[in-house]
Design a protein around this motif. Structure first.
Motif, short mmCIF file in Angstrom:
data_model
loop_
_atom_site.label_atom_id
_atom_site.label_comp_id
_atom_site.label_asym_id
_atom_site.label_seq_id
_atom_site.Cartn_x
_atom_site.Cartn_y
_atom_site.Cartn_z
N GLU A 177 96.79 3.67 70.29
CA GLU A 177 97.81 4.31 69.47
C GLU A 177 97.45 4.20 67.99
N LYS A 178 97.62 5.30 67.28
CA LYS A 178 97.32 5.31 65.85
C LYS A 178 98.44 4.65 65.06
N ASN A 179 98.06 4.06 63.95
CA ASN A 179 99.02 3.56 62.99
C ASN A 179 99.65 4.77 62.32
N GLU A 207 101.48 15.11 64.05
CA GLU A 207 101.44 14.05 65.07
C GLU A 207 102.70 13.20 65.01
N GLN A 254 105.51 12.83 67.93
CA GLN A 254 105.89 11.51 68.44
C GLN A 254 107.41 11.33 68.37
#
Length: 55
Positions: free
Chosen positions: A2-4, A12, A16
């Motif tokens: 998972e991206k910060n 994005e 989310q």
């Protein structure tokens, strides 16, 4: 992985948020469902209207 959030694009982040709201709608009562729906519509209106991949 998972991206910060600081590494995510605006699109994005909005996608989310839609996913989180959809998950929340599964367990909320009828009294909060309208608010979640309105929030989702607001987020969607920021995304490209021609982008049907979020539907």
């Amino acid at each position: 992985m998972e991206k910060n959030i600081s590494e995510m694009t605006e699109k994005e982040i909005l996608r989310q948020q839609l996913e989180l709201l959809a998950e929340s709608s599964k367990s909320c009562g009828d009294d909060c469902l309208a608010g979640i729906t309105n929030s989702m519509l607001g987020i969607y209106s920021v995304l490209e209207p021609k982008d049907s991949s979020v539907l």
